[in-house]
Scaffold this active site. Structure first.
Site, short mmCIF file in Angstrom:
data_model
loop_
_atom_site.label_atom_id
_atom_site.label_comp_id
_atom_site.label_asym_id
_atom_site.label_seq_id
_atom_site.Cartn_x
_atom_site.Cartn_y
_atom_site.Cartn_z
N VAL A 13 1.01 -1.65 -0.30
CA VAL A 13 0.14 -0.25 -0.42
C VAL A 13 1.12 1.24 -0.39
O VAL A 13 0.47 2.40 -0.38
CB VAL A 13 -1.06 0.39 1.54
N SER A 14 2.04 0.71 0.41
CA SER A 14 3.64 2.27 0.58
C SER A 14 3.58 2.47 -0.56
O SER A 14 5.23 1.56 -0.96
CB SER A 14 3.93 1.79 1.81
N PRO A 15 3.98 3.38 -1.35
CA PRO A 15 4.37 3.50 -2.94
C PRO A 15 5.54 3.74 -2.69
O PRO A 15 6.56 3.73 -3.14
CB PRO A 15 3.33 4.89 -3.24
#
Length: 212
Positions: A13-15
């Site tokens: 979920v973390s770019p």
């Protein structure tokens, strides 16, 4: 000198985790390191540490859109995040995705790098096939998501990241000179290189001839 164990705790979920993931993948055959992928649950870390997603602050969210565009170009990672993407990400838990990735780590870890990358690049429904998994095996992984073994594994990995001091992702832990060194963020990899005695060759390094 022995090889340095470098653990990457990440959540798809973390770019920013994606940026750190790709750069470390490039360096794993250049630096004298053993890179270990540690899929964890960012939501659990945020809750345990009292942290909040930066995009929940409107001005910081606006900045992140520009920052990710710049960093994507610098690291040569195809990050494309829009304002609507931020809202979608904030409203959706990655728990199921990370349990799926944990299941692959427990059963067929050779697919872990490819599958994680595809989760970042594609919608979930397209991921497994693009990573080279059969429909039967994909169904097996989906069945495993609700199993106590997968739930406990993801929980234990998340707790381990917190034990090292993680409060967000990516969290990189280098085991060097007998102790763990925590680095937070995709923009701390040059500092990681300095601590473990390796050369930083830029975000897209050329493989030295001695390593080929």
């Amino acid at each position: 000198m022995g090889r340095t164990l470098v653990e990457l705790f990440y959540d798809v979920v973390s770019p920013y985790s994606w940026l750190g993931f790709e750069v470390l993948c490039r360096y794993q055959h250049i630096w004298n390191i053993d890179l270990r992928f540690r899929p964890a649950f960012l939501g659990g870390i945020m809750q345990a540490t009292g942290n909040k997603p930066p995009a929940m602050l409107p001005k910081r969210g606006e900045y992140m859109l520009k920052d990710l565009e710049r960093m994507g170009k610098y690291y040569q990672v195809p990050v494309t995040i829009s304002a609507s993407d931020f809202q979608r990400i904030l409203g959706k838990s990655s728990l199921g995705a990370m349990r799926f990735i944990t299941a692959i780590d427990m059963t067929q870890p050779k697919y872990l790098e490819t599958l994680s990358r595809e989760f970042w690049m594609r919608f979930w429904s397209q991921v497994a096939g693009r990573a080279g998994l059969s429909s039967e095996f994909t169904q097996k992984l989906l069945d495993m998501i609700s199993s106590p073994e997968v739930k406990n594994r993801l929980k234990e990995t998340t707790e381990e990241a917190i034990k090292y001091g993680a409060f967000g992702m990516p969290a990189v832990v280098a085991h060097f000179n007998g102790k763990p060194h925590l680095f937070f963020g995709s923009d701390r990899l040059e500092l990681l290189a300095n601590v473990i005695g390796e050369k930083w060759l830029g975000p897209v390094p050329s493989v030295p001839s001695s390593k080929m």
